[in-house]
Write a protein that holds these residues in place. Structure first.
Motif, PDB file in Angstrom:
ATOM      1  N   SER A   1     -10.145  23.672  51.126  1.00 37.96           N
ATOM      2  CA  SER A   1     -10.094  23.964  52.548  1.00 37.96           C
ATOM      3  C   SER A   1      -9.488  23.510  53.648  1.00 37.96           C
ATOM      4  N   VAL A   2      -8.995  24.896  54.096  1.00 39.81           N
ATOM      5  CA  VAL A   2      -7.207  25.482  55.116  1.00 39.81           C
ATOM      6  C   VAL A   2      -7.309  25.715  56.277  1.00 39.81           C
ATOM      7  N   SER A   3      -7.026  24.732  57.303  1.00 46.33           N
ATOM      8  CA  SER A   3      -7.620  25.846  58.454  1.00 46.33           C
ATOM      9  C   SER A   3      -6.157  26.256  58.867  1.00 46.33           C
ATOM     10  N   LEU A   4      -6.464  27.526  59.109  1.00 42.61           N
ATOM     11  CA  LEU A   4      -5.642  28.874  59.064  1.00 42.61           C
ATOM     12  C   LEU A   4      -5.479  29.078  61.147  1.00 42.61           C
ATOM     13  N   ASP A   5      -3.822  28.813  61.317  1.00 43.50           N
ATOM     14  CA  ASP A   5      -4.513  29.024  63.067  1.00 43.50           C
ATOM     15  C   ASP A   5      -3.206  29.955  63.167  1.00 43.50           C
ATOM     16  N   ALA A   6      -2.806  30.175  64.086  1.00 43.77           N
ATOM     17  CA  ALA A   6      -1.785  30.978  64.935  1.00 43.77           C
ATOM     18  C   ALA A   6      -1.595  31.486  66.244  1.00 43.77           C
ATOM     19  N   GLU A   7       0.344  31.151  66.128  1.00 38.55           N
ATOM     20  CA  GLU A   7       0.044  31.384  67.915  1.00 38.55           C
ATOM     21  C   GLU A   7      -0.395  32.552  68.669  1.00 38.55           C
ATOM     22  N   LEU A   8      -1.278  31.940  69.571  1.00 37.84           N
ATOM     23  CA  LEU A   8      -2.344  33.530  70.710  1.00 37.84           C
ATOM     24  C   LEU A   8      -1.043  33.285  71.890  1.00 37.84           C
ATOM     25  N   THR A   9       0.310  32.657  72.281  1.00 34.31           N
ATOM     26  CA  THR A   9       0.705  32.807  73.281  1.00 34.31           C
ATOM     27  C   THR A   9       0.973  34.343  73.687  1.00 34.31           C
ATOM     28  N   GLY A  10       1.358  35.224  73.168  1.00 37.00           N
ATOM     29  CA  GLY A  10       1.596  36.661  73.341  1.00 37.00           C
ATOM     30  C   GLY A  10       0.361  37.520  73.070  1.00 37.00           C
ATOM     31  N   LEU A  11      -0.775  36.551  73.635  1.00 35.09           N
ATOM     32  CA  LEU A  11      -1.719  37.437  73.937  1.00 35.09           C
ATOM     33  C   LEU A  11      -2.159  36.976  75.989  1.00 35.09           C
ATOM     34  N   SER A  12      -2.198  38.094  76.036  1.00 35.97           N
ATOM     35  CA  SER A  12      -3.019  38.387  77.537  1.00 35.97           C
ATOM     36  C   SER A  12      -4.296  38.126  77.892  1.00 35.97           C
ATOM     37  N   ASN A  13      -4.806  37.805  78.595  1.00 40.82           N
ATOM     38  CA  ASN A  13      -6.458  37.759  78.861  1.00 40.82           C
ATOM     39  C   ASN A  13      -7.174  38.235  78.564  1.00 40.82           C
ATOM     40  N   THR A  14      -6.524  40.182  78.419  1.00 35.94           N
ATOM     41  CA  THR A  14      -7.590  40.929  78.255  1.00 35.94           C
ATOM     42  C   THR A  14      -7.638  40.820  77.182  1.00 35.94           C
ATOM     43  N   ASP A  15      -6.587  40.603  76.062  1.00 39.41           N
ATOM     44  CA  ASP A  15      -6.341  40.878  74.594  1.00 39.41           C
ATOM     45  C   ASP A  15      -7.785  39.580  74.501  1.00 39.41           C
ATOM     46  N   ARG A  16      -7.464  38.458  74.804  1.00 41.73           N
ATOM     47  CA  ARG A  16      -8.404  37.350  74.331  1.00 41.73           C
ATOM     48  C   ARG A  16     -10.101  37.472  74.482  1.00 41.73           C
ATOM     49  N   LYS A  17     -10.146  38.259  75.587  1.00 43.29           N
ATOM     50  CA  LYS A  17     -11.650  38.717  75.863  1.00 43.29           C
ATOM     51  C   LYS A  17     -11.903  40.060  74.994  1.00 43.29           C
ATOM     52  N   THR A  18     -10.513  40.730  74.239  1.00 45.21           N
ATOM     53  CA  THR A  18     -10.871  41.883  73.150  1.00 45.21           C
ATOM     54  C   THR A  18     -11.764  41.006  71.824  1.00 45.21           C
ATOM     55  N   LEU A  19     -10.142  40.526  71.774  1.00 45.48           N
ATOM     56  CA  LEU A  19     -10.754  39.313  70.491  1.00 45.48           C
ATOM     57  C   LEU A  19     -11.958  39.112  69.948  1.00 45.48           C
ATOM     58  N   GLY A  20     -12.039  37.896  71.137  1.00 47.71           N
ATOM     59  CA  GLY A  20     -13.853  37.590  71.190  1.00 47.71           C
ATOM     60  C   GLY A  20     -14.787  38.869  71.309  1.00 47.71           C
ATOM     61  N   LEU A  21     -14.567  39.672  71.539  1.00 47.06           N
ATOM     62  CA  LEU A  21     -15.493  40.973  71.367  1.00 47.06           C
ATOM     63  C   LEU A  21     -15.715  41.355  69.862  1.00 47.06           C
ATOM     64  N   LEU A  22     -14.115  41.307  69.076  1.00 47.60           N
ATOM     65  CA  LEU A  22     -14.121  41.862  67.457  1.00 47.60           C
ATOM     66  C   LEU A  22     -14.920  40.982  67.153  1.00 47.60           C
ATOM     67  N   ILE A  23     -14.380  39.061  67.901  1.00 51.40           N
ATOM     68  CA  ILE A  23     -14.774  37.996  66.702  1.00 51.40           C
ATOM     69  C   ILE A  23     -16.556  38.412  66.500  1.00 51.40           C
ATOM     70  N   LYS A  24     -17.560  39.375  67.158  1.00 52.99           N
ATOM     71  CA  LYS A  24     -19.231  39.259  68.036  1.00 52.99           C
ATOM     72  C   LYS A  24     -19.205  40.286  66.466  1.00 52.99           C
ATOM     73  N   ALA A  25     -18.158  41.744  66.505  1.00 50.80           N
ATOM     74  CA  ALA A  25     -18.513  42.882  66.090  1.00 50.80           C
ATOM     75  C   ALA A  25     -17.959  42.038  64.260  1.00 50.80           C
TER      76      ALA A  25
END
Length: 773
Positions: free
Chosen positions: A209-233
Motif C-alpha cells: 500500500s503506497v500513498s501517491l501524492d503530488a505538489e499542487l502549488t502550481g495550480l490555481s483555484n480554477t485548476d483545482r475546481k477543474t481537477l475536482g470535476l475530472l475526478i468525478k468524471a
C-alpha cells in the motif's frame, strides 16, 4: 458454447446446420447425431438440497424417473444461455434473468437405450442456479408433457443414489465428468473460514500500500475546481469498467462493500476485490478467490407464481469460476465460429462496427427472451429478428447513463480550464462519449500541453481475450513534471532513426514514423481499467488510423515508477541478483527502459500484407503478449543503439541489462495469464536459453555481458518479423515454447515468496479526497 469447449465439440460445429433441421423432428436420437443441450440445476443454500424433477411418463427416454432440475435441447437458432432460461420457464414456470445462471462445465453424454432405438450423443452445457432457500413446491408451474413432479433432495443423498444406480433416478456416472457438480458444491460449502482468511491475507500482502501524492502549488483555484470535476468524471469510468468485466460484477461489488464490516473474512474479501475489481485474481492467472456463494442476493418476487406468505425467490447473482475470455463484450455462450459466420454476413461498415473498439455484441434472442419473460409469456422460437442472432451496440448507447454524466462533467471542466489545449481535449472527449467517435478527441489528447494532465476514455483491449477488439474505460489524472518531460525529449526525437535501424528486413520498415510526444506526470488519481498490477506508463492511442498518420503519445507516471522501484525492484535485486551485479540495479536504468518500452510501441510493424494483398493488423488473441514482449526487448535494443550513437551515457550499459533482468522477475509475478507476464516469460526464457542470463549455484542470477547484446537483437528480430508477416502460427509456436514457468523462474519466484517481497503496489490517493470535496 464457451470458447473452452470449442475444441472438444468440433463435431457439433460441423453438424450444426443438420442439427438445426433434425432437432425440430426429434430424429437426432434415432440417428445418433451429436447435438447440444442444456442442464440447469437449482441448488438451495440453506438446506443444501438440489431440486429434481420427475420426468413425465410419456417421455421417450427415462420415463417416470427423477432427473435434472430442468433440461432440454438447444433449439435451432437459440444460444445456450437463452435455452437454459427458456427451458426453466417452460418446464417449471420459473423466469430468471441471465445473472442467475452460472455456467460450470460441459458434459458429453453418450448412451444407447430402448433396445437401440434411442441414441443420445449430447454435449450438455451445465448451469447452476443458487437460491437462498428452497422454492415452495406450490410455486412451480409444471409442464405436464415434460414434468410430473418436483422435489428437493440433499446433494449428498442424491449422489449416493446415483452411485447405487437406484432405478428411480436417471443414471449419471458421478465418478466421471458429472461428479464435478457435487465437487463444486462440496468445496463451496465446507470451507474453512480461518484457512480462507489466511489465504486472502497472503494474497493481499503481495501488494504494498503506497500513498501517491503530488505538489499542487502550481495550480490555481480554477485548476483545482477543474481537477475536482475530472475526478468525478474518472469515477464514472470505474462504473463502466466494473460492468465491462462481467454483467453481475457491479452487484457483487456493491454487496461486498455493504457487508465488509460483517466479519474479518468479509473485510478481506472486499479489500482483495477492490484491488482486482473482479472475483478473479490478477496475480494468480485469474483464478477465482470468490465464488457465487459470496455474491449478491437478489429478490425476484415475480419469478414464479405467487405463494401466500412467501416473499418470493431469492437467488445469488452468479459469475463463472473461469474468467470469461470475452468479458462482458460478447454473449457468454458465443464462440469464435458463431462470430465469424455472423461477421461474414455483414456489410463492410457493419464489420468495422462488429470488430471495432467501441461496440459490444449482443443477442436478439436474449433481448426477446428477457422481454417475454418479463411478461411471463414465452411461445416457441420465433423470437429471432434476423438470420443471425448477434448484433452490435455502440458504447455511447450501452453505457449512456454513465457517459452522459461524464460528458456533462467534462464540458463543465472544459469551460473552466485555463489551458487552450486542455479545454479542447475536455470538450472533444465529452462529445466523443456521446457520438462514439473518438478520433478528434484522441488527436486533442496527443496535442495536450497543460500542467493538469488527463487521459480518459476507452483504450486498452486486454480484457477481450477472444479477439482483442474491445476497449475498456480508464482514467489517469496527474500534474505534469516539466523538468522530467524536457529531459526525455530525446526519445521522441529519435523514433524515426530507431525505426530505420530496427533489426528486421528493410521492406517492413516504415518511412513515416512520427515522433511520439512524451509527457511525464506525477499521478494524482486513476480509475477504470487499473486493476491489479499498476502501469508505470502508457502509449496511446490504439487507433491505427492515428498511429499511421500521427504516431502515438506517451505518458510516464514517475511517482508510480519510483514507488515500484523502492518497494519491489530493489528488494528483488537484493534477493535474486548476484552479489557482484546487484549494485548495478538503479532507478535511472529502470525508468529509462520504461520510457524506451513505451516508445517502442510506436515503432515496428503495425500493418501486415496478407497473401491476397489485403492489409491487416491482426494477430488477434496473441497480439497483446507479443506486443508487450516486443516493446520490452526492442526497448532494450534501442537503449544500446542510442548509447552507441553517443546519445545516452555509456554508464547505462551494464546497469540497464541487470535492471532488466531484475525486472523480469517483477513482471513474471503478474502471472502468465496476463499479457505483460507472458511477454516477460518469453524474454527471460529466451535469454536464459542463449546463456545471456546465468543461474548460479546459490540460486542468484547475473548477466553475461558478452552474450546479452546478440541475444537481445536476435529476439527483437524474431518478434518484429513475426509481427510484420502477421504469422500467427509462428507467434503461437514462439509463445508456446517460451511462455512457460521454467525451473529458473520458479526458483526466483520461490525466493521472493519466502521473503515476501511485494509483487506490486496498491496506490492510495490522499489529495483526491481533499480536492474532490
Amino acid at each position: 458454447m464457451t470458447e473452452a469447449a470449442a475444441a472438444s465439440s468440433a463435431v457439433v460445429v460441423m453438424e450444426e446446420e443438420r442439427l438445426d433441421v433434425l432437432s425440430k423432428t426429434g430424429e437426432v436420437h434415432r440417428d445418433g447425431d451429436y447435438h447440444r443441450a442444456v442442464h440447469v440445476w437449482i441448488y438451495a443454500e440453506s438446506t443444501q438440497e438440489l431440486l429434481l424433477q420427475r420426468r413425465a411418463d410419456c417421455k421417450d427416454s427415462w420415463p417416470g424417473r427423477w432427473d435434472i432440475s430442468s433440461a432440454g435441447h438447444i433449439s435451432a437458432g437459440d444460444s445456450s444461455l437463452v435455452s437454459a432460461q427458456r427451458e426453466l420457464q417452460e418446464e417449471l414456470g420459473i423466469s430468471l434473468p441471465r445473472d442467475a445462471f452460472e455456467f460450470i462445465f460441459i458434459y458429453l453424454q453418450e448412451c444407447v437405450i430402448n433396445d437401440g432405438k434411442f441414441i443420445n450423443n449430447e454435449f450438455n452445457d451445465v448451469y447452476l442456479v443458487t437460491t437462498v432457500d428452497p422454492i415452495p413446491l406450490e410455486a412451480f408451474t409444471l409442464q405436464e408433457t415434460e414434468v410430473s413432479a418436483v422435489k428437493y433432495i440433499s446433494h449428498e443423498e442424491y449422489r449416493s443414489l446415483l452411485v447405487k444406480e437406484d432405478p428411480d433416478y436417471v443414471p449419471y456416472d458421478v465418478d466421471e465428468q458429472y461428479g464435478q457438480l457435487f465437487e463444486i458444491i462440496k468445496k463451496r460449502y465446507t470451507e474453512n473460514t480461518v484457512a480462507r482468511s489466511l489465504s486472502l491475507q497472503k494474497q493481499l500482502c503481495r501488494y504494498a500500500s503506497v500513498s501517491l501524492d503530488a505538489e499542487l502549488t502550481g495550480l490555481s483555484n480554477t485548476d483545482r475546481k477543474t481537477l475536482g470535476l475530472l475526478i468525478k468524471a474518472a469515477k464514472l469510468m470505474d462504473e463502466i469498467f466494473y460492468l465491462q468485466v462481467w454483467y453481475s460484477n457491479p452487484a457483487l461489488r456493491d454487496w461486498l462493500k455493504e457487508h465488509a464490516s460483517a466479519s474479518e473474512l468479509d473485510k478481506l474479501k472486499w479489500l482483495y476485490y477492490s484491488i482486482n475489481k473482479s472475483p478473479w485474481s490478477c496475480l494468480d492467472e485469474n483464478e477465482p478467490f470468490l465464488t457465487t456463494t459470496d455474491s449478491a442476493i437478489k429478490l425476484l418476487p415475480e419469478a414464479t407464481k405467487p405463494v401466500s406468505g412467501w416473499k418470493g425467490l431469492e437467488y445469488k447473482a452468479a459469475f463463472p469460476s473461469l474468467k470469461p475470455p470475452g468479458a462482458n463484450f460478447y454473449p457468454p455462450d458465443m464462440d469464435k465460429m458463431e462470430f465469424k459466420l455472423w461477421n461474414d454476413s455483414l456489410t463492410e461498415k457493419e464489420q468495422n462496427d462488429a470488430m471495432g473498439f467501441f461496440t459490444v455484441i449482443k443477442r436478439h434472442s436474449e433481448f426477446s427472451l428477457d422481454s417475454s419473460l418479463s411478461n411471463h409469456a414465452v411461445h416457441g422460437t420465433n423470437h429471432l429478428m434476423t438470420a443471425h442472432d448477434l448484433y452490435s451496440v455502440p458504447y455511447s448507447k450501452e453505457y449512456n447513463s454513465f457517459l452522459g454524466k461524464a460528458a456533462e462533467l467534462l464540458h463543465e471542466a472544459g469551460d473552466l480550464a485555463g489551458s487552450t489545449s486542455l479545454k479542447r481535449l475536455l470538450h472533444s472527449k465529452a462529445d466523443a462519449f456521446l457520438s462514439n467517435d473518438y478520433y478528434e478527441s484522441d488527436i486533442a489528447w496527443m496535442e495536450l500541453d497543460s500542467k493538469l494532465d488527463i487521459t480518459i476514455g476507452p483504450y486498452e483491449t486486454y480484457e477481450d481475450e477472444i479477439f482483442g477488439y474491445k476497449a475498456t474505460f480508464e482514467a489517469f489524472i496527474g500534474i505534469r513534471d516539466d523538468k522530467a518531460t524536457a529531459q526525455l525529449k530525446l526519445f521522441g526525437d529519435n523514433l524515426q532513426f530507431l525505426e530505420q535501424n530496427l533489426p528486421m528486413d528493410s521492406a517492413y520498415k516504415s518511412k513515416n514514423v512520427n515522433a511520439a510526444p512524451i509527457r511525464v506526470i506525477q499521478l494524482l488519481y486513476n480509475a477504470g481499467d487499473v486493476k491489479g498490477p499498476q502501469t508505470v506508463a502508457f502509449n496511446l492511442p490504439n487507433d491505427e488510423r492515428i498511429v499511421k498518420d500521427r504516431g502515438t503519445s506517451m505518458v510516464m507516471l514517475k511517482n508510480v515508477s519510483e514507488a515500484k522501484f523502492k518497494h519491489i525492484l530493489q528488494p528483488i535485486a537484493d534477493v535474486c541478483i548476484s552479489k557482484e551485479q546487484k549494485g548495478l540495479v538503479d532507478f535511472e536504468s529502470f525508468f529509462t527502459h520504461t520510457i524506451c518500452h513505451e516508445c517502442c510501441h510506436g515503432i515496428g510493424p503495425h500493418t501486415i500484407t496478407l497473401p491476397d494483398g489485403q492489409k491487416s493488423t491482426e494477430l488477434q488473441e496473441l497480439h497483446s503478449a507479443l506486443e508487450e514482449a516486443k516493446a520490452d526487448i526492442v526497448g532494450l535494443w534501442a537503449l544500446k543503439f542510442l548509447i552507441n550513437q553517443d546519445l545516452l551515457p555509456r554508464s547505462l550499459v551494464k546497469s540497464m541489462y541487470v535492471s532488466f533482468l531484475a525486472g523480469c522477475f517483477r513482471s513474471v509475478r503478474f502471472g502468465l495469464a496476463e499479457a505483460h507476464g507472458k511477454g516477460q516469460a518469453l524474454q527471460f526464457n529466451w535469454m536464459y536459453e542463449k546463456e545471456a542470463f546465468i543461474l548460479h549455484p546459490d540460486e542468484t542470477f547475473s548477466v553475461d555481458f558478452a552474450k546479452v547484446e546478440e541475444a537481445v537483437e536476435n529476439l527483437s528480430r524474431e518478434i518484429l518479423t513475426i509481427q510484420a508477416k502477421g504469422d500467427k502460427e509462428a507467434a503461437n509456436l514462439l509463445l508456446q515454447k517460451y511462455c512457460k514457468m521454467t525451473r529458473p523462474l520458479k526458483l526466483a519466484l520461490e525466493k521472493l515468496e519466502s521473503v515476501q517481497v511485494p509483487v506490486d503496489i496498491a496506490p492510495i490517493f490522499p489529495i483526491v479526497n481533499e480536492i474532490a470535496e
